[in-house]
Design a protein around this motif. Structure first.
Motif, PDB file in Angstrom:
ATOM      1  N   GLN A  64      37.985  42.688  37.527  1.00 47.77           N
ATOM      2  CA  GLN A  64      38.803  41.600  36.996  1.00 47.77           C
ATOM      3  C   GLN A  64      38.674  41.501  35.479  1.00 47.77           C
ATOM      4  N   TYR A  65      37.484  41.765  34.956  1.00 45.09           N
ATOM      5  CA  TYR A  65      37.303  41.763  33.495  1.00 45.09           C
ATOM      6  C   TYR A  65      38.121  42.888  32.856  1.00 45.09           C
ATOM      7  N   LYS A 108      42.243  39.854  34.142  1.00 46.58           N
ATOM      8  CA  LYS A 108      42.539  38.704  34.997  1.00 46.58           C
ATOM      9  C   LYS A 108      41.574  37.563  34.713  1.00 46.58           C
ATOM     10  N   HIS A 109      40.349  37.914  34.387  1.00 51.00           N
ATOM     11  CA  HIS A 109      39.331  36.947  33.990  1.00 51.00           C
ATOM     12  C   HIS A 109      38.616  37.516  32.777  1.00 51.00           C
ATOM     13  N   ALA A 110      38.086  36.638  31.956  1.00 54.63           N
ATOM     14  CA  ALA A 110      37.332  37.079  30.775  1.00 54.63           C
ATOM     15  C   ALA A 110      35.863  36.716  30.959  1.00 54.63           C
ATOM     16  N   ASP A 150      32.238  35.406  29.988  1.00 57.80           N
ATOM     17  CA  ASP A 150      31.771  34.490  28.953  1.00 57.80           C
ATOM     18  C   ASP A 150      30.976  35.296  27.929  1.00 57.80           C
ATOM     19  N   ARG A 201      34.121  41.736  40.165  1.00 55.50           N
ATOM     20  CA  ARG A 201      34.092  40.965  38.917  1.00 55.50           C
ATOM     21  C   ARG A 201      34.363  41.853  37.712  1.00 55.50           C
TER      22      ARG A 201
END
Length: 104
Positions: free
Chosen positions: A42-43, A47-49, A51, A39
């Motif tokens: 990915q941050y 690729k993903h942000a 919250d 995770r």
């Protein structure tokens, strides 16, 4: 015109400065040990942000203010960290100096 979020680079920079692995940081903020590294990776890759609540946990763990992650320029990021270390009174004094007024 394309915009690249500053969050991934700021996150990686602050994590490395704190000398934490992606997994260690994730675990420290409450992520499952089995998925923390993936995770966080990915941050950092964008690729993903995360919250805002997760980003606040990360900021607190890394000792940086939340707004640090949103600074586009390096100088702004440094200023955000320095300002966060000031007392409220010192911040007001700085605001007054920058506004050119000592009695605001």
């Amino acid at each position: 015109m394309s915009f690249t979020s500053p969050v991934p680079a700021r996150l990686k920079e602050a994590r490395k400065k704190a000398k934490l692995s992606q997994k260690a940081l994730g675990v420290r903020i409450g992520m499952d040990e089995g998925s923390a590294s993936a995770r966080m990776n990915q941050y950092e890759k964008g690729k993903h942000a995360p919250d805002i609540q997760t980003l606040k946990l990360i900021a607190d763990e890394l000792g940086v203010p939340l707004n640090y992650f949103f600074c586009e320029e390096e100088s702004s990021a440094k200023l955000a960290c320095l300002i966060a270390k000031l007392s409220e009174e010192e911040r007001q004094e700085l605001i007054n100096k920058l506004n050119g007024s000592e009695d605001s």
